[in-house]
Design a protein around this motif. Structure first.
Motif, PDB file in Angstrom:
ATOM      1  N   ASP A 226     -12.493   0.173  -8.270  1.00 16.62           N
ATOM      2  CA  ASP A 226     -12.882  -1.208  -8.552  1.00 16.62           C
ATOM      3  C   ASP A 226     -12.092  -2.225  -7.729  1.00 16.62           C
ATOM      4  OD1 ASP A 226     -14.748  -0.651 -10.836  1.00 16.62           O
ATOM      5  OD2 ASP A 226     -12.915   0.236 -11.640  1.00 16.62           O
ATOM      6  N   TYR A 227     -10.899  -1.844  -7.313  1.00 18.28           N
ATOM      7  CA  TYR A 227     -10.087  -2.701  -6.452  1.00 18.28           C
ATOM      8  C   TYR A 227      -9.269  -1.804  -5.524  1.00 18.28           C
ATOM      9  CZ  TYR A 227      -6.117  -1.756  -9.639  1.00 18.28           C
ATOM     10  OH  TYR A 227      -5.131  -1.154 -10.392  1.00 18.28           O
ATOM     11  N   THR A 228      -8.928  -2.318  -4.357  1.00 17.61           N
ATOM     12  CA  THR A 228      -8.246  -1.497  -3.353  1.00 17.61           C
ATOM     13  C   THR A 228      -7.140  -2.297  -2.661  1.00 17.61           C
ATOM     14  OG1 THR A 228      -9.780  -2.159  -1.605  1.00 17.61           O
ATOM     15  CG2 THR A 228     -10.344  -0.171  -2.847  1.00 17.61           C
ATOM     16  N   TYR A 229      -6.247  -1.560  -1.989  1.00 18.00           N
ATOM     17  CA  TYR A 229      -5.266  -2.206  -1.121  1.00 18.00           C
ATOM     18  C   TYR A 229      -5.048  -1.344   0.113  1.00 18.00           C
ATOM     19  CZ  TYR A 229      -1.536   1.097  -2.339  1.00 18.00           C
ATOM     20  OH  TYR A 229      -0.770   2.222  -2.489  1.00 18.00           O
ATOM     21  N   ASN A 230      -4.674  -1.989   1.204  1.00 23.58           N
ATOM     22  CA  ASN A 230      -4.321  -1.289   2.440  1.00 23.58           C
ATOM     23  C   ASN A 230      -3.038  -1.882   3.006  1.00 23.58           C
ATOM     24  OD1 ASN A 230      -6.635   0.527   2.911  1.00 23.58           O
ATOM     25  ND2 ASN A 230      -7.802  -1.386   2.979  1.00 23.58           N
ATOM     26  N   GLU A 231      -2.090  -1.017   3.341  1.00 25.86           N
ATOM     27  CA  GLU A 231      -0.855  -1.477   3.972  1.00 25.86           C
ATOM     28  C   GLU A 231      -1.133  -1.856   5.422  1.00 25.86           C
ATOM     29  OE1 GLU A 231       2.786   0.801   3.404  1.00 25.86           O
ATOM     30  OE2 GLU A 231       1.753   1.983   1.867  1.00 25.86           O
ATOM     31  N   GLU A 238      -3.436  -5.757   2.415  1.00 27.72           N
ATOM     32  CA  GLU A 238      -4.732  -6.383   2.143  1.00 27.72           C
ATOM     33  C   GLU A 238      -5.209  -5.898   0.778  1.00 27.72           C
ATOM     34  OE1 GLU A 238      -8.646  -6.958   4.802  1.00 27.72           O
ATOM     35  OE2 GLU A 238      -8.305  -4.887   4.156  1.00 27.72           O
ATOM     36  N   PHE A 239      -5.613  -6.842  -0.072  1.00 30.24           N
ATOM     37  CA  PHE A 239      -6.092  -6.525  -1.417  1.00 30.24           C
ATOM     38  C   PHE A 239      -7.544  -6.968  -1.531  1.00 30.24           C
ATOM     39  CE2 PHE A 239      -7.173  -7.834  -5.701  1.00 30.24           C
ATOM     40  CZ  PHE A 239      -6.655  -6.830  -6.516  1.00 30.24           C
ATOM     41  N   THR A 240      -8.392  -6.113  -2.087  1.00 25.59           N
ATOM     42  CA  THR A 240      -9.820  -6.437  -2.220  1.00 25.59           C
ATOM     43  C   THR A 240     -10.310  -6.130  -3.630  1.00 25.59           C
ATOM     44  OG1 THR A 240     -10.162  -5.850   0.098  1.00 25.59           O
ATOM     45  CG2 THR A 240     -12.120  -6.066  -1.267  1.00 25.59           C
ATOM     46  N   TYR A 241     -11.002  -7.107  -4.213  1.00 23.38           N
ATOM     47  CA  TYR A 241     -11.685  -6.915  -5.486  1.00 23.38           C
ATOM     48  C   TYR A 241     -12.914  -7.814  -5.484  1.00 23.38           C
ATOM     49  CZ  TYR A 241     -12.981  -7.822 -10.337  1.00 23.38           C
ATOM     50  OH  TYR A 241     -13.711  -7.992 -11.487  1.00 23.38           O
TER      51      TYR A 241
END
Length: 427
Positions: A226-231, A238-241
């Motif tokens: 439901d939500y993600t992050y990338n270093e 980067e955070f995405t929701y």
């Protein structure tokens, strides 16, 4: 009562041990007017990462001008840290006043067999609710003590949200010997209709969360789904929701902190409308700027480089080993380790030896359940065993070259003592 007498009375309750169950804490709360009812609370559990997630969420909320109470354990510098408001620990005077309120009630309960013997942690939990109620906090961030389902903090009925950071093997004598059993205990904090935010969990644990959330009719937000992050490097991620996408910088050392920051941010987004706080990137970045968390991959000195980290169980040591491999691959790392005897010491030491080999040094410290030096005799040569950790720390520090790292790790109780010693030495 004096402050010293107050602390002694609180710690005296330790003799009743850790006894899962809510009857004692519920009774005491009821007899002092149920101060926990109506408090706006975020309940945070998990095997590791609870404290860091609290720190991130606290920073985000404080940056919005809110009065934020935090309940965490154990303390690093002083007992009062366990219940703080906007990073200010409860004053000695206020702690004394709270204890004087509840002490007569506890003494009456001790006369009734079914509810006698409230434990130290149960008592501190009640004091925390009373303190936050009296101080009228805008939001209370409450960290689970052990497990969830039967933990004394689980008297919370209508939280704003719950968050479960990680699931791993720890406290198996109480929580169970499988990830599914442990996850069932942790999932016990999920409440009806309240959003539940979970980190990246093992498959068996994730299934338990999904099942529990469905039964409780609780909206579930899963990291990686439901939500993600990338270093992105340099502590930027980067955070995405859904329509929310942020590129942010977080200040804590260790790659696992991106995971904790993501869990905290997702929790913040789910409660933002209820608390009427901003979800703009600038507001969120300002919140992350304010984050500190002592004793977790904390740099105590840059020259020489000395880092302390409370890697107090197997999952935490595994994370620490990953951080060593990623962040210190070009440095020689020496480790000074001490733990308490309720943990699986052998597996923790094996993992640490994989990355530092003969540069792993073991010691003991002043704590009732600290692992004694006799436990290390058959496993370590005398040059790597140290009865006095202060002498060991001083000697190992002297031997560091400019490209070396001294990493002090193990029990958070040990880290607390080391941190105080380093801080005093600097003064």
């Amino acid at each position: 009562m004096t402050y010293e007498e107050t602390l002694e009375w609180i710690h005296h309750r330790l003799k009743f041990g850790s006894r899962p169950g809510l009857i004692r804490v519920e009774t005491l709360l009821e007899r002092i007017g149920n101060p926990h009812v109506g408090l706006p609370i975020v309940h945070i559990g998990g095997t590791n990462g609870k404290g860091s997630t609290v720190a991130f969420l606290r920073g985000l909320l404080e940056a919005q001008g809110l009065k934020v109470g935090t309940f965490t354990s154990p303390f690093i510098t002083a007992f009062n840290e366990r219940m703080s408001i906007n990073q200010h620990p409860i004053s000695n005077e206020m702690l004394v006043a709270l204890v004087e309120q509840v002490k007569p009630v506890v003494e009456e309960m001790d006369k009734e067999l079914e509810i006698a013997g409230i434990t130290e942690f149960e008592l501190i939990t009640v004091l925390m609710f009373l303190y936050f109620k009296e101080q009228e906090v805008d939001v209370a961030l409450v960290e689970v003590g052990l497990g969830g389902l039967l933990d004394s903090t689980n008297v919370i009925v209508e939280p704003l949200a719950t968050a479960i950071t990680t699931i791993g093997f720890d406290h198996m004598d109480i929580l169970g010997n499988s990830l599914e059993a442990i996850a069932t205990q942790k999932a016990g904090i999920i409440k009806s209709a309240a959003p539940a935010i979970v980190g990246q969990l093992p498959e068996e644990a994730q299934a338990v969360m999904e099942r529990t959330a469905q039964i409780k009719n609780s909206p579930l937000y899963v990291l990686g789904k439901d939500y993600t992050y990338n270093e992105l490097g340099n502590n930027i991620f980067e955070f995405t929701y859904k329509t929310h996408q942020y590129v942010l910088k977080q200040p804590l050392m260790g790659h696992h902190q991106f995971h904790n920051a993501a869990v905290a941010l997702m929790t913040y987004l789910t409660i933002a409308s209820k608390l009427e706080v901003s979800v703009e990137k600038e507001a969120i970045q300002e919140g992350f700027h304010q984050v500190t968390w002592p004793g977790r991959m904390e740099i105590m000195s840059n020259n020489p480089l000395i880092v302390i980290d409370g890697a107090h169980n197997e999952p935490a040591v595994r994370t620490l080993v990953d951080n060593i491999r990623q962040d210190f691959s070009n440095k020689q790392v020496t480790i000074l380790f001490a733990a308490i005897n309720t943990k699986d010491i052998s597996s923790m030491l094996e993992m640490l030896e994989e990355v530092v080999e003969e540069r792993l040094h073991v010691t003991t410290f002043d704590y009732p359940t600290a692992v004694p030096m006799t436990a290390y005799v058959d496993k370590f040569p005398i040059s790597q065993r140290h009865v006095d950790w202060k002498l060991a720390f001083t000697q190992l520090k002297k031997e560091l070259s400019p490209d070396d790292v001294l990493l002090v790790t193990g029990s958070l109780y040990f880290i607390s003592q080391v941190r105080a010693y380093i801080t005093e030495d600097e003064e």
